[in-house]
Design an enzyme around this catalytic site. Structure first.
Site, PDB file in Angstrom:
ATOM      1  N   LYS A   1     136.437  -7.074 -15.913  1.00 16.70           N
ATOM      2  CA  LYS A   1     135.588  -7.799 -16.861  1.00 16.70           C
ATOM      3  C   LYS A   1     134.822  -8.878 -16.103  1.00 16.70           C
ATOM      4  O   LYS A   1     135.404  -9.647 -15.326  1.00 16.70           O
ATOM      5  CB  LYS A   1     136.497  -8.423 -17.926  1.00 16.70           C
ATOM      6  CG  LYS A   1     135.873  -8.585 -19.276  1.00 16.70           C
ATOM      7  CD  LYS A   1     136.950  -8.929 -20.293  1.00 16.70           C
ATOM      8  CE  LYS A   1     136.349  -9.343 -21.594  1.00 16.70           C
ATOM      9  NZ  LYS A   1     137.363  -9.888 -22.507  1.00 16.70           N
TER      10      LYS A   1
HETATM   11  C1  E4P Z   1     136.537 -10.020 -25.901  1.00 15.49           C
HETATM   12  O1  E4P Z   1     136.802  -9.279 -24.989  1.00 15.49           O
HETATM   13  C2  E4P Z   1     136.996 -11.397 -26.016  1.00 15.49           C
HETATM   14  O2  E4P Z   1     138.233 -11.501 -25.353  1.00 15.49           O
HETATM   15  C3  E4P Z   1     137.257 -11.820 -27.429  1.00 15.49           C
HETATM   16  O3  E4P Z   1     136.868 -10.826 -28.362  1.00 15.49           O
HETATM   17  C4  E4P Z   1     136.768 -13.189 -27.752  1.00 15.49           C
HETATM   18  O4  E4P Z   1     137.081 -13.478 -29.085  1.00 15.49           O
HETATM   19  P1  E4P Z   1     137.050 -14.971 -29.676  1.00 15.49           P
HETATM   20  O5  E4P Z   1     135.624 -15.345 -29.923  1.00 15.49           O
HETATM   21  O6  E4P Z   1     137.819 -14.845 -30.972  1.00 15.49           O
HETATM   22  O7  E4P Z   1     137.729 -15.840 -28.678  1.00 15.49           O
END
Ligand code: E4P
Length: 221
Positions: free
Chosen positions: A84
């Site tokens: 990522k």
């Molecule tokens: C995606 O990969 C992120 O880890 C996640 O969906 C972020 O979500 P949040 O905005 O609830 O922290």
């Protein structure tokens, strides 16, 4: 459509995996920090719990050279890992390098169609379009998702659109309806997808009628 759980908690991954419908797991530095466990051990345990699933693990540097070192290290841990990478300038260069080397990537912190174009052109495997964080500031986060799905389909990009920052089941319904390839969400949101009051009422009635008739699936001894 693929369903991912968004967590760094292995117990939550195990619960979601038991339903047999989980396609992968997304983590981020915040979720890993919250787990209170080491990064590598957590990610490897998650890979073991979701055989064949796509498991996203994020780099934390912000300069190209260090990001590349981190990405190669993370990718070496397990073939299921998807690296990522945040959507910043060195991040896009990194995605292109990794893509050329056959290493799968998930471009994260994507909020706009123009950002999604850069990720798609760099060869991102997944484009993580965040919706909840946009809704939180009084805009409609799903608009960029719909636009990105159209772009990927119209221009034949290989990237899959991953709806992230999901806050409630309606986001999941909207993600399905705009043709997103993947949705990732906290375990509690997946649990909410099961719920319908008419299912509970209907099941109660079926079982009461069955009992009242004294029926049995197996021969009575
Ligand atoms: C995606 O990969 C992120 O880890 C996640 O969906 C972020 O979500 P949040 O905005 O609830 O922290």
């Amino acid at each position: 459509m693929k369903l991912f759980v968004d967590t760094g908690d292995v117990a939550e991954v195990q619960k979601a995996a038991e339903w047999g419908i989980l396609d992968g797991v997304t983590t981020n530095p915040t979720l890993i920090a919250k787990s209170g466990k080491g990064f590598k051990e957590t990610v490897l345990k998650i890979c073991e719990l979701v055989p064949g699933g796509d498991i996203s693990a994020e780099v934390v540097a912000t300069d190209y050279d260090t990001m590349l070192k981190e990405a190669l290290e993370i990718a070496s841990w397990h073939p299921q890992i998807v690296v990522k990478v945040p959507l910043i300038e060195p991040g896009i260069s990194l995605v292109k390098t990794l893509s050329d080397r056959g290493i799968r990537t998930n471009v994260t912190l994507v909020f706009s169609l123009s950002q999604a174009l850069l990720a798609a052109k760099a060869g991102a495997t997944f484009i993580s379009n965040f919706v909840g964080r946009v809704d939180d500031i009084s805009d409609d986060g799903m608009n960029a998702v719909a636009d990105t799905v159209n772009m990927v389909n119209n221009f034949g990009f290989d990237s899959e659109v991953l709806v992230a920052s999901v806050r409630h089941p309606l986001h999941v319904v909207q993600a399905i309806n705009v043709g997103a390839h993947i949705a990732t969400m906290p375990l509690k949101i997946i649990e909410m997808l099961f719920k319908h009051p008419l299912t509970d009422i209907g099941l109660k009635r079926f079982l009461a009628d069955w009992d009242q008739a004294g029926l049995s699936i197996f021969p009575k001894s």
